[in-house]
Design a protein around this motif. Structure first.
Motif, PDB file in Angstrom:
ATOM      1  N   THR A 170      46.610  28.242  38.963  1.00  0.00           N
ATOM      2  CA  THR A 170      47.944  28.807  39.190  1.00  0.00           C
ATOM      3  C   THR A 170      48.141  30.201  38.593  1.00  0.00           C
ATOM      4  O   THR A 170      48.615  31.110  39.300  1.00  0.00           O
ATOM      5  CB  THR A 170      49.033  27.839  38.698  1.00  0.00           C
ATOM      6  N   PRO A 171      47.806  30.446  37.318  1.00  0.00           N
ATOM      7  CA  PRO A 171      48.056  31.798  36.782  1.00  0.00           C
ATOM      8  C   PRO A 171      47.321  32.893  37.546  1.00  0.00           C
ATOM      9  O   PRO A 171      47.917  33.920  37.891  1.00  0.00           O
ATOM     10  CB  PRO A 171      47.556  31.700  35.330  1.00  0.00           C
ATOM     11  N   CYS A 172      46.033  32.690  37.817  1.00  0.00           N
ATOM     12  CA  CYS A 172      45.257  33.699  38.537  1.00  0.00           C
ATOM     13  C   CYS A 172      45.767  33.873  39.959  1.00  0.00           C
ATOM     14  O   CYS A 172      45.830  34.989  40.475  1.00  0.00           O
ATOM     15  CB  CYS A 172      43.769  33.341  38.547  1.00  0.00           C
ATOM     16  N   ALA A 173      46.152  32.754  40.579  1.00  0.00           N
ATOM     17  CA  ALA A 173      46.673  32.826  41.945  1.00  0.00           C
ATOM     18  C   ALA A 173      47.943  33.655  42.001  1.00  0.00           C
ATOM     19  O   ALA A 173      48.125  34.505  42.880  1.00  0.00           O
ATOM     20  CB  ALA A 173      46.939  31.417  42.479  1.00  0.00           C
ATOM     21  N   MET A 174      48.840  33.423  41.060  1.00  0.00           N
ATOM     22  CA  MET A 174      50.105  34.147  41.062  1.00  0.00           C
ATOM     23  C   MET A 174      49.916  35.606  40.670  1.00  0.00           C
ATOM     24  O   MET A 174      50.571  36.495  41.225  1.00  0.00           O
ATOM     25  CB  MET A 174      51.096  33.455  40.136  1.00  0.00           C
ATOM     26  N   TYR A 218      51.718  36.966  34.634  1.00  0.00           N
ATOM     27  CA  TYR A 218      50.652  36.053  35.053  1.00  0.00           C
ATOM     28  C   TYR A 218      49.272  36.599  34.700  1.00  0.00           C
ATOM     29  O   TYR A 218      48.321  35.826  34.521  1.00  0.00           O
ATOM     30  CB  TYR A 218      50.760  35.768  36.553  1.00  0.00           C
ATOM     31  N   ARG A 219      49.157  37.919  34.579  1.00  0.00           N
ATOM     32  CA  ARG A 219      47.883  38.504  34.136  1.00  0.00           C
ATOM     33  C   ARG A 219      47.505  37.990  32.757  1.00  0.00           C
ATOM     34  O   ARG A 219      46.351  37.600  32.512  1.00  0.00           O
ATOM     35  CB  ARG A 219      47.999  40.033  34.116  1.00  0.00           C
ATOM     36  N   LEU A 220      48.458  37.981  31.853  1.00  0.00           N
ATOM     37  CA  LEU A 220      48.203  37.500  30.487  1.00  0.00           C
ATOM     38  C   LEU A 220      47.863  36.011  30.488  1.00  0.00           C
ATOM     39  O   LEU A 220      46.962  35.570  29.765  1.00  0.00           O
ATOM     40  CB  LEU A 220      49.424  37.768  29.614  1.00  0.00           C
ATOM     41  N   LYS A 221      48.558  35.244  31.329  1.00  0.00           N
ATOM     42  CA  LYS A 221      48.278  33.817  31.426  1.00  0.00           C
ATOM     43  C   LYS A 221      46.895  33.566  32.028  1.00  0.00           C
ATOM     44  O   LYS A 221      46.201  32.612  31.648  1.00  0.00           O
ATOM     45  CB  LYS A 221      49.349  33.126  32.264  1.00  0.00           C
ATOM     46  N   ILE A 249      41.242  31.790  31.507  1.00  0.00           N
ATOM     47  CA  ILE A 249      39.800  32.034  31.610  1.00  0.00           C
ATOM     48  C   ILE A 249      39.123  31.740  30.279  1.00  0.00           C
ATOM     49  O   ILE A 249      38.048  31.118  30.234  1.00  0.00           O
ATOM     50  CB  ILE A 249      39.526  33.479  32.071  1.00  0.00           C
ATOM     51  N   ARG A 250      39.743  32.157  29.191  1.00  0.00           N
ATOM     52  CA  ARG A 250      39.177  31.860  27.865  1.00  0.00           C
ATOM     53  C   ARG A 250      39.142  30.359  27.609  1.00  0.00           C
ATOM     54  O   ARG A 250      38.213  29.853  26.952  1.00  0.00           O
ATOM     55  CB  ARG A 250      39.997  32.560  26.780  1.00  0.00           C
TER      56      ARG A 250
END
Length: 310
Positions: free
Chosen positions: A173-177, A241-244, A249-250
């Motif tokens: 979800t975060p990367c998608a958004m 969402y970039r920060l999320k 990923i981490r």
């Protein structure tokens, strides 16, 4: 990491950055997978692209789908999802798709959610509210991103694939958004010229704009302060969402083999590259301004490999 770098650079040299057109970021990142996973990704995205293009191409030519034609398009989408669920071998593509779903333990919910977003496209001309757009994104963006994350994160045991050891929807979800908000800003001009609008009406109204004015800017009118404020809403959401995405990923990377860790870094960096090109204060928001060239994309992937293997 020396041997990994050699392997990754060897794969990198095989990528034709001029040739990958549809879903370029996803398929560039997926090139670092085992070949059969990459082929599976192409199969799934070819299926999604076929129904998406059917609707978008019609809107590009006719602006809206007339009421009397909606039933025909809805039937196409329902036939599409029924084909996905049908395990019969009616044609070569259906056999290929069925084989992918079975072999890679792929869930069907992403395809169901994607179909729902296509049905929304048929019945609506844009989005009344930002909330509507975010809900739509669950199918239009989170669904295809979840297929990527699933294929990127499955593992093998006794020669068979096993599902990822985490919630794929939550991870995707975060990367998608992030990527979708970046995508909407990047493709503003192209979408407007194809009668597609992804900016919510409540925000357009908040900033004293009209859809006609958005189209005018896409045609070359100078962006004003109100338009820049509208873009900034999507930009700020992308940044959130970039920060999320970076955090996610981490979180999941330690559960993956190096080549699949790299794949996540590649797709994240390709959208980050576009995000970094967005200039709220001085940008013109044209397709040329916001789209990296194949050479720029190639360089970013190369640098991602080098940094990942340091």
């Amino acid at each position: 990491m020396g041997s990994d770098r050699e392997q990754f650079l060897s794969i990198f040299k095989t990528i034709d950055f001029h040739k990958i057109i549809d879903h370029p970021n996803i398929l560039v990142a997926a090139k670092f997978w085992e070949e059969e996973r990459y082929v599976a990704a192409k199969t799934c995205y070819r299926l999604m692209r076929s129904i998406d293009d059917l609707i978008d191409d019609y809107k590009a030519a006719h602006k809206v789908i007339r009421t009397e034609e909606r039933t025909t398009f809805s039937t196409e989408v329902h036939n599409w999802i029924n084909m996905v669920r049908d395990n019969s071998d009616r044609d070569p593509f259906q056999r290929e798709l069925s084989g992918c779903i079975s072999k890679f333990k792929m869930p069907l919910w992403p395809l169901d959610d994607f179909a729902k977003s296509m049905l929304y496209d048929i019945d609506h001309n844009g989005f009344a509210t930002l909330k509507d757009f975010i809900e739509y994104s669950k199918g239009a963006s989170v669904a295809p991103a979840s297929i990527f994350v699933h294929l990127n994160s499955i593992s093998t045991k006794n020669g068979k694939y096993e599902v990822p050891p985490f919630d794929v929807r939550e991870a995707a979800t975060p990367c998608a958004m992030f990527s979708y908000f970046v995508h909407i800003i990047r493709d503003f001009q192209k979408d407007q010229l194809n009668n597609l609008n992804y900016f919510a009406d409540d925000l357009i109204l908040r900033y004293n704009l009209t859809r006609e004015q958005l189209f005018g800017i896409a045609c070359g009118a100078k962006p004003g302060k109100d338009f820049r404020s509208l873009i900034k809403v999507y930009y700020d959401l992308a940044d959130e969402y970039r920060l999320k995405t970076s955090d996610m990923i981490r979180k999941i990377s330690p559960l993956l083999e190096p080549r699949y860790q790299l794949s996540l870094e590649v797709i994240y960096n390709l959208y980050l590259m576009v995000f970094e090109r967005i200039d709220i204060e001085k940008g013109t928001f044209t397709t040329k301004e916001l789209n990296p060239t194949p050479e720029e994309t190639k360089e970013r992937v190369y640098q991602t490999i080098i940094q990942f293997t340091d």
